[in-house]
Scaffold this motif. Structure first.
Motif, PDB file in Angstrom:
ATOM      1  N   VAL A 103       0.839  -1.200   0.000  1.00 54.45           N
ATOM      2  CA  VAL A 103       0.000   0.000   0.000  1.00 54.45           C
ATOM      3  C   VAL A 103       0.876   1.252   0.000  1.00 54.45           C
ATOM      4  O   VAL A 103       0.616   2.220  -0.723  1.00 54.45           O
ATOM      5  N   SER A 104       1.933   1.234   0.802  1.00 57.01           N
ATOM      6  CA  SER A 104       2.813   2.398   0.863  1.00 57.01           C
ATOM      7  C   SER A 104       3.563   2.597  -0.446  1.00 57.01           C
ATOM      8  O   SER A 104       3.682   3.718  -0.949  1.00 57.01           O
ATOM      9  N   LEU A 105       4.029   1.495  -1.017  1.00 56.92           N
ATOM     10  CA  LEU A 105       4.850   1.582  -2.228  1.00 56.92           C
ATOM     11  C   LEU A 105       4.003   1.959  -3.443  1.00 56.92           C
ATOM     12  O   LEU A 105       4.414   2.770  -4.274  1.00 56.92           O
ATOM     13  N   ASN A 106       2.823   1.400  -3.539  1.00 58.03           N
ATOM     14  CA  ASN A 106       2.008   1.556  -4.753  1.00 58.03           C
ATOM     15  C   ASN A 106       0.871   2.571  -4.612  1.00 58.03           C
ATOM     16  O   ASN A 106       0.242   2.929  -5.601  1.00 58.03           O
ATOM     17  N   GLY A 107       0.611   3.010  -3.405  1.00 57.17           N
ATOM     18  CA  GLY A 107      -0.508   3.918  -3.182  1.00 57.17           C
ATOM     19  C   GLY A 107      -0.101   5.383  -3.196  1.00 57.17           C
ATOM     20  O   GLY A 107       1.074   5.717  -3.404  1.00 57.17           O
ATOM     21  N   PRO A 108      -1.042   6.272  -2.952  1.00 57.85           N
ATOM     22  CA  PRO A 108      -0.805   7.714  -3.073  1.00 57.85           C
ATOM     23  C   PRO A 108      -0.170   8.382  -1.856  1.00 57.85           C
ATOM     24  O   PRO A 108       0.288   9.521  -1.943  1.00 57.85           O
ATOM     25  N   VAL A 109      -0.151   7.681  -0.692  1.00 61.90           N
ATOM     26  CA  VAL A 109       0.387   8.309   0.518  1.00 61.90           C
ATOM     27  C   VAL A 109       1.328   7.346   1.243  1.00 61.90           C
ATOM     28  O   VAL A 109       1.207   6.120   1.128  1.00 61.90           O
ATOM     29  N   PRO A 110       2.268   7.881   2.006  1.00 64.84           N
ATOM     30  CA  PRO A 110       3.175   7.011   2.770  1.00 64.84           C
ATOM     31  C   PRO A 110       2.446   6.330   3.911  1.00 64.84           C
ATOM     32  O   PRO A 110       1.541   6.902   4.528  1.00 64.84           O
ATOM     33  N   VAL A 111       2.842   5.084   4.181  1.00 62.73           N
ATOM     34  CA  VAL A 111       2.245   4.294   5.248  1.00 62.73           C
ATOM     35  C   VAL A 111       3.354   3.756   6.141  1.00 62.73           C
ATOM     36  O   VAL A 111       4.288   3.114   5.660  1.00 62.73           O
ATOM     37  N   MET A 112       3.254   4.027   7.424  1.00 67.53           N
ATOM     38  CA  MET A 112       4.249   3.533   8.384  1.00 67.53           C
ATOM     39  C   MET A 112       3.787   2.197   8.964  1.00 67.53           C
ATOM     40  O   MET A 112       2.622   2.038   9.328  1.00 67.53           O
ATOM     41  N   PHE A 113       4.710   1.244   9.040  1.00 73.26           N
ATOM     42  CA  PHE A 113       4.413  -0.094   9.552  1.00 73.26           C
ATOM     43  C   PHE A 113       4.672  -0.111  11.064  1.00 73.26           C
ATOM     44  O   PHE A 113       5.806  -0.213  11.510  1.00 73.26           O
ATOM     45  N   GLY A 114       3.592   0.004  11.803  1.00 76.98           N
ATOM     46  CA  GLY A 114       3.706   0.031  13.264  1.00 76.98           C
ATOM     47  C   GLY A 114       3.111  -1.213  13.900  1.00 76.98           C
ATOM     48  O   GLY A 114       2.351  -1.133  14.870  1.00 76.98           O
ATOM     49  N   VAL A 115       3.422  -2.358  13.334  1.00 75.80           N
ATOM     50  CA  VAL A 115       2.902  -3.628  13.835  1.00 75.80           C
ATOM     51  C   VAL A 115       4.006  -4.353  14.602  1.00 75.80           C
ATOM     52  O   VAL A 115       5.034  -4.708  14.042  1.00 75.80           O
ATOM     53  N   LEU A 116       3.774  -4.540  15.885  1.00 80.70           N
ATOM     54  CA  LEU A 116       4.717  -5.296  16.702  1.00 80.70           C
ATOM     55  C   LEU A 116       4.595  -6.776  16.364  1.00 80.70           C
ATOM     56  O   LEU A 116       3.489  -7.291  16.199  1.00 80.70           O
ATOM     57  N   THR A 117       5.721  -7.445  16.234  1.00 87.54           N
ATOM     58  CA  THR A 117       5.726  -8.889  15.990  1.00 87.54           C
ATOM     59  C   THR A 117       6.648  -9.501  17.049  1.00 87.54           C
ATOM     60  O   THR A 117       7.869  -9.466  16.935  1.00 87.54           O
ATOM     61  N   THR A 118       6.049 -10.033  18.102  1.00 82.35           N
ATOM     62  CA  THR A 118       6.830 -10.429  19.285  1.00 82.35           C
ATOM     63  C   THR A 118       6.588 -11.883  19.679  1.00 82.35           C
ATOM     64  O   THR A 118       5.595 -12.499  19.296  1.00 82.35           O
TER      65      THR A 118
END
Ligand SMILES: Nc1c(NC[C@H](O)[C@H](O)[C@H](O)CO)[nH]c(=O)[nH]c1=O
Ligand SMILES: CC(=O)[C@@H](O)COP(=O)(O)O
Length: 153
Positions: A103-118
């Motif tokens: 979505v961030s790469l191909n979409g119109p706005v930047p998207v930050m990945f704030g998903v914890l994987t613990t």
């Protein structure tokens, strides 16, 4: 040499936050951290749109819809994926990360990945403000940098 300025300066940006409800004890803290940090940059509550989804795997779809809606300049996607007994964790992490990145790469706005994987809840709590660091706040910092940088391109 032309160095593009990515410094963090105050701007009135419209920000979307898409947050997974799964492990809400953690994701609510991530959301609080993101909002508090955005407010430090002059982003008002009225300029923050929050959408909640059931779990991390639903983040990419709603993030894509919000990105394409024209309502926001950038998005922070928040979640907490905590390892269980089976391989389900691996698929959730991989597909969520890939989906948000697309979505961030191909979409119109930047998207930050704030998903914890613990591996456990303690690690997640620690990264949601439990021991100072809050991944949601970190994503807010990064998004403001990206928005300022992209305004120069
Ligand atoms: N185990 C976790 C999940 N699992 C649910 C999935 O994200 C998804 O909602 C379900 O598979 C239906 O499509 N989600 C998290 O956010 N965190 C977890 O630890
Ligand atoms: C990340 C998950 O989906 C995980 O919480 C599921 O737990 P389990 O592998 O024990 O079913």
């Amino acid at each position: 040499m032309n160095i593009l300025n990515h410094s963090r300066i105050n701007h009135e940006f419209k920000i979307g936050i898409v947050v997974a409800q799964f492990n809400a004890l953690v994701t609510e803290k991530l959301q609080q951290g993101a909002v508090s940090q955005l407010e430090k940059y002059g982003v008002s509550d009225a300029d923050i749109t929050v959408a909640t989804v059931p779990g991390a795997l639903e983040l990419p779809r709603i993030t894509k819809k919000l990105a394409n809606s024209g309502q926001v300049d950038g998005i922070i996607a928040l979640g907490a994926v905590i390892r269980g007994e089976t391989s389900h964790y691996d698929y959730v992490c991989a597909e969520t990360a890939n989906g948000v990145a697309q979505v961030s790469l191909n979409g119109p706005v930047p998207v930050m990945f704030g998903v914890l994987t613990t591996d456990n809840i303690e690690q997640a709590i620690s990264r949601a403000g439990g021991k100072g660091d809050n991944k949601g706040a970190d994503c807010a910092d990064g998004l403001v940098e990206m928005l300022n940088l992209e305004q120069q391109l």
